[in-house]
Every structure is written in structure tokens, then in C-alpha cells.
Scaffold this motif. Structure first.
Motif, PDB file in Angstrom:
ATOM      1  N   CYS A  97       0.937  -1.236   0.120  1.00  0.00           N
ATOM      2  CA  CYS A  97       0.033  -0.030   0.001  1.00  0.00           C
ATOM      3  C   CYS A  97       0.995   1.155  -0.007  1.00  0.00           C
ATOM      4  CB  CYS A  97      -0.947   0.080   1.176  1.00  0.00           C
ATOM      5  SG  CYS A  97      -2.100   1.394   1.249  1.00  0.00           S
TER       6      CYS A  97
ATOM      7  N   GLN B 221       1.418   4.149  -3.162  1.00  0.00           N
ATOM      8  CA  GLN B 221       1.149   5.402  -3.218  1.00  0.00           C
ATOM      9  C   GLN B 221       2.544   6.175  -3.615  1.00  0.00           C
ATOM     10  OE1 GLN B 221      -1.296   6.937   0.199  1.00  0.00           O
ATOM     11  NE2 GLN B 221      -1.350   4.482   0.783  1.00  0.00           N
ATOM     12  N   GLU B 222       3.449   5.683  -3.123  1.00  0.00           N
ATOM     13  CA  GLU B 222       4.809   6.481  -3.325  1.00  0.00           C
ATOM     14  C   GLU B 222       4.942   6.557  -4.803  1.00  0.00           C
ATOM     15  OE1 GLU B 222       7.705   7.927  -0.991  1.00  0.00           O
ATOM     16  OE2 GLU B 222       7.616   5.870   0.285  1.00  0.00           O
TER      17      GLU B 222
ATOM     18  N   HIS C  22      -4.673  14.309  -9.855  1.00  0.00           N
ATOM     19  CA  HIS C  22      -5.621  13.997  -8.968  1.00  0.00           C
ATOM     20  C   HIS C  22      -6.530  15.382  -8.832  1.00  0.00           C
ATOM     21  CE1 HIS C  22      -4.380  16.136  -5.409  1.00  0.00           C
ATOM     22  NE2 HIS C  22      -3.270  15.933  -6.062  1.00  0.00           N
TER      23      HIS C  22
ATOM     24  N   ARG D  78      -5.107   2.850   2.921  1.00  0.00           N
ATOM     25  CA  ARG D  78      -4.641   4.137   2.237  1.00  0.00           C
ATOM     26  C   ARG D  78      -4.202   5.295   3.083  1.00  0.00           C
ATOM     27  NH1 ARG D  78      -7.070   9.540   1.695  1.00  0.00           N
ATOM     28  NH2 ARG D  78      -9.098   8.942   2.216  1.00  0.00           N
TER      29      ARG D  78
ATOM     30  N   GLY E 146      -0.721   6.497   3.987  1.00  0.00           N
ATOM     31  CA  GLY E 146       0.017   7.956   4.018  1.00  0.00           C
ATOM     32  C   GLY E 146       0.635   8.269   5.141  1.00  0.00           C
TER      33      GLY E 146
ATOM     34  N   GLN F 122       1.049  16.295   2.258  1.00  0.00           N
ATOM     35  CA  GLN F 122       1.018  15.230   1.333  1.00  0.00           C
ATOM     36  C   GLN F 122       0.836  15.779  -0.125  1.00  0.00           C
ATOM     37  OE1 GLN F 122      -2.757  12.608   0.668  1.00  0.00           O
ATOM     38  NE2 GLN F 122      -1.436  11.310   2.106  1.00  0.00           N
TER      39      GLN F 122
ATOM     40  N   ASN G 135      -1.214  14.708   6.898  1.00  0.00           N
ATOM     41  CA  ASN G 135      -1.615  13.487   5.941  1.00  0.00           C
ATOM     42  C   ASN G 135      -2.851  13.477   5.233  1.00  0.00           C
ATOM     43  OD1 ASN G 135      -1.182  10.799   5.033  1.00  0.00           O
ATOM     44  ND2 ASN G 135      -2.372   9.940   6.829  1.00  0.00           N
TER      45      ASN G 135
ATOM     46  N   ASN H 216      -3.701  14.115  -1.515  1.00  0.00           N
ATOM     47  CA  ASN H 216      -3.614  13.243  -2.847  1.00  0.00           C
ATOM     48  C   ASN H 216      -4.607  12.144  -2.824  1.00  0.00           C
ATOM     49  OD1 ASN H 216      -1.666  14.861  -3.637  1.00  0.00           O
ATOM     50  ND2 ASN H 216      -0.008  13.467  -3.134  1.00  0.00           N
ATOM     51  N   GLN H 217      -5.765  12.394  -1.931  1.00  0.00           N
ATOM     52  CA  GLN H 217      -6.785  11.315  -1.644  1.00  0.00           C
ATOM     53  C   GLN H 217      -7.255  10.805  -3.112  1.00  0.00           C
ATOM     54  OE1 GLN H 217      -6.929  14.393  -0.391  1.00  0.00           O
ATOM     55  NE2 GLN H 217      -8.217  14.531   1.498  1.00  0.00           N
TER      56      GLN H 217
ATOM     57  N   GLN I  67      -4.457   8.355  -4.333  1.00  0.00           N
ATOM     58  CA  GLN I  67      -4.382   7.109  -3.347  1.00  0.00           C
ATOM     59  C   GLN I  67      -5.424   6.175  -3.716  1.00  0.00           C
ATOM     60  OE1 GLN I  67      -4.657   9.508   0.392  1.00  0.00           O
ATOM     61  NE2 GLN I  67      -2.877   8.409   0.899  1.00  0.00           N
TER      62      GLN I  67
ATOM     63  N   VAL J  50      -3.701   2.611  -5.012  1.00  0.00           N
ATOM     64  CA  VAL J  50      -3.963   1.292  -4.318  1.00  0.00           C
ATOM     65  C   VAL J  50      -5.285   0.427  -4.948  1.00  0.00           C
ATOM     66  CG1 VAL J  50      -4.456   0.548  -1.887  1.00  0.00           C
ATOM     67  CG2 VAL J  50      -3.078   2.673  -2.315  1.00  0.00           C
TER      68      VAL J  50
END
Length: 366
Positions: A18, A22-23, A36, A124, A128, A254, A327, A330-331, A334, A338
Motif C-alpha cells: 500500500c 502510493q509513493e 488528481h 490508504r 499515507g 501530502q 496526511n 492526494n486522496q 491514493q 491502491v
């Protein structure tokens, strides 16, 4: 097309994967390889006189997969016995929730999957927080303080154990039974010592990493509790005071937390945990909504993850620095990163329920 239930997500998705997914997606943002749209909500009066209906979406695309995450909630903002405000939600009735992720191919537009968002959402967000700790916490960080004992608190601690040699954690929740259950479960799962403690002050004292993982609408700890060398992160935008954030030497967010949209009578910033929202209802009905607070926020004017990993700014350079990872931001991406990982693993494993793609296609041009 697949329908992927929470049980399948839990079976397929590890915290290490996970975080890596993301990275990989975040690192593509500067070049345009990933994109995004920040979260935007819509509020409409509901049947409860003390609440509002909230529809929320966020979107992102990377590695050939587009994702939109959709939420349908009845929202309330009660004041607890401790005098603190919280943000509560449910769908249909308390204890049930609706959250759905739709994945589509950016190569040919094909609908690929629907996923329940419950397990993936917790993973996720926890992942994060793990990214922040990976880049900003001291290399020898071995102790964690957790405020909150819900699902997010669980994945936050799991993520910290994935990126740092964590040996001990302390957890505070206002309900003794909840913090005791958390400690017992996570001690067994992570093979570390997790201790339930009777106050937030006890949870914060002497730890290397501090995470506040609650639904609180007010700060959960005092700024003067912070100690040299700590790394701090949060779940909701209201959990840290401005004074606590100002005490941090290094502050990284983030990503972009909210769309740049001018406020009007019907477009409101920072309603509860919503960065930006379109609001229906009469003026009287809108009085149900919580007032904007000056505490916390959705990401200040400080660098983001991409600035950090591209070398535009430095992270921790000394062990005594206090670092903060906001945190949020970038939802949508993500969920693409993921969700795409889970979809590919489900296809390879033959898991998930098949839905005929033809059900969703039509021969009428829209």
C-alpha cells in the motif's frame, strides 16, 4: 468487470504494498504521469433536524487506471460528555456506511471494477501516514503514541511498524474498553508491546512518533506537550492546534488539500472535515452546519511531498527537530494507485465477483 468486497481487499493488500503503490504514484505528479482532483463535497438538508446529508467525491489517475471514490453520509456534529465536538456519520442507520470506488481504464475507457472502500480507505490513509514517517521520523524511532483506537489508529500503527523499528506503543481513547481492546489486538498482530494509558498526556509523553487518529473537531493535545525529535501526523484537519503546528521545525503536506474555489453563500470552505463544499438548504437549515474554526486546517502554506522527494526542500536534518506530516491532499490518487493494485491482484488470483461489462455499456451517445 469485478466487484471487489472488503474481505477480498483485506486478503490481498499488505501495508508495505500500500505504501509503495502510493509513493510510486505520488512521484509521477511532477512529470504529469499522475493527476488528481482534490475532494469536493455537497451538502443537502436531511430528515434529521440536527444533521445534513453529505455527498463526497475525489478522483485520481495513474498507471492506466482512473478512480473515483464516492461517499454518501448523514452527518452530525455532536458535543461529547468531555465537551469536545466530533464529526459523526452513517448511511441509512448508525453503524452502516456507504463508500464505493469505481475504477476505469484510461487506455480505452473500460469500466474495470467497483470496490467497497472500507478496508482500502483505512489502509490508504494509514499508508499515507507511513510515508510521512518514512521520510521524516528519526531513523531510530521505536516508540509511538496513538490518540484514538478505531480502524484508522490500527492502520497508522501498522504503517509505522512497516517503516521504522517500532518496539513499543501507547494508546489513549476516552473509552477504557476500546483502548484495552486496541492494545491487546495490536500487540498480538504486530508483535510489539502496546499499552493502554489513561490520558492523552500519557500517550504523548516520551514517544518518537505521535499520531492523532480521531473524529475530533478540536485539538486533541496541547502544543507544549511536544518534545524535541518527535514526528507528528494526524487524521482529521482539526486535531492539531495552530500553536502545535507552529512548534514543528519541519512541516510537509501530502499534497493539495482543497480545490481553489472562491467562497460564496453556497460554496463553503472547511465545513467540518470538508475542504470545500457546495451547500443547499435555507439559511435556517444551514445553521445546523458547524462553524469554521481557526484551529488546525487543511494544509498550510508549506511544502508538499513532491517538493521533498525532488530535493526542493529538506526534510529532517537533525535528531532534535520536530517534524510534521499533514496526511491529506492526494486522496483521489491514493484510490487510483491502491485500488489499481488490488484490482490487478484480484484478477491474477481469480477473486472478486464478475459483473457483465455489457450491463454498463450502451449504444446511445450521451
Amino acid at each position: 468487470m469485478l466487484f471487489i468486497h472488503n474481505d477480498v481487499v483485506a486478503k490481498l493488500l499488505s501495508m508495505g504494498e500500500c505504501i509503495d503503490a502510493q509513493e510510486r504514484a505520488f512521484r509521477q505528479i511532477p512529470s504529469g504521469g499522475a493527476i488528481h482532483r482534490p475532494r469536493i463535497d455537497m451538502y443537502v438538508p436531511c430528515e434529521r433536524e440536527d444533521g445534513y446529508y453529505r455527498w463526497g467525491t475525489m478522483e485520481g489517475a495513474s498507471d492506466g487506471i482512473f478512480a473515483i471514490r464516492m461517499k454518501s453520509d448523514i452527518m452530525t456534529w455532536p458535543i461529547g460528555k468531555d465537551g469536545f465536538g466530533r464529526e459523526n456519520k452513517y448511511c441509512v442507520r448508525p453503524g452502516t456506511f456507504f463508500g464505493l470506488i469505481l475504477l476505469l481504464s484510461t487506455r480505452n475507457g473500460e469500466p474495470l471494477a467497483f470496490l467497497n472502500d472500507g478496508v482500502l480507505q483505512h489502509m490508504r490513509v494509514g499508508g499515507g501516514a507511513g510515508i510521512g514517517a518514512h521520510h521524516l521520523a528519526r531513523q531510530d524511532a521505536s516508540t509511538v503514541g496513538i490518540l484514538g483506537s478505531g480502524g484508522m489508529a490500527r492502520t497508522y500503527l501498522e504503517a509505522f511498524c512497516t517503516v521504522r523499528p517500532i518496539k513499543r506503543a501507547k494508546v489513549f481513547s476516552p473509552t477504557p474498553a476500546n483502548r484495552k481492546a486496541f492494545a491487546e489486538e495490536m500487540s498480538a498482530k504486530l508483535d510489539i508491546h502496546v499499552e493502554p494509558v489513561p490520558s492523552a498526556r500519557d500517550a504523548v509523553r516520551g514517544v518518537d512518533i505521535l499520531a492523532t487518529c480521531t473524529d475530533s473537531m478540536v485539538p486533541t493535545f496541547e502544543a507544549d506537550w511536544l518534545e524535541p525529535g518527535m514526528h507528528i501526523t494526524m487524521l482529521g484537519p482539526r486535531e492539531l492546534s495552530r500553536a502545535a503546528i507552529e512548534r514543528c521545525d519541519i512541516k510537509i503536506r501530502q499534497g493539495t488539500g482543497g480545490a481553489e474555489i472562491a467562497e460564496t453563500d453556497r460554496i463553503k470552505a472547511e465545513i467540518g472535515h470538508s475542504p470545500i463544499a457546495y451547500v443547499a438548504g435555507t439559511r435556517e437549515e444551514m445553521q445546523r452546519l458547524p462553524e469554521k474554526t481557526m484551529e488546525g486546517g487543511f494544509g498550510g502554506d508549506y511544502p508538499d511531498y513532491c517538493d521533498l522527494i525532488t530535493g526542493k526542500v529538506q526534510g529532517r536534518t537533525r535528531d532534535d527537530q520536530v517534524t510534521f506530516y499533514h496526511n491529506m491532499g492526494n486522496q483521489g490518487l491514493q484510490f487510483s494507485a491502491v485500488g489499481g493494485l488490488v484490482y490487478n491482484k484480484a484478477k491474477a488470483a481469480g477473486l472478486g465477483r464478475e459483473i457483465p461489462t455489457e450491463w454498463l455499456l450502451q449504444d446511445i451517445r450521451d
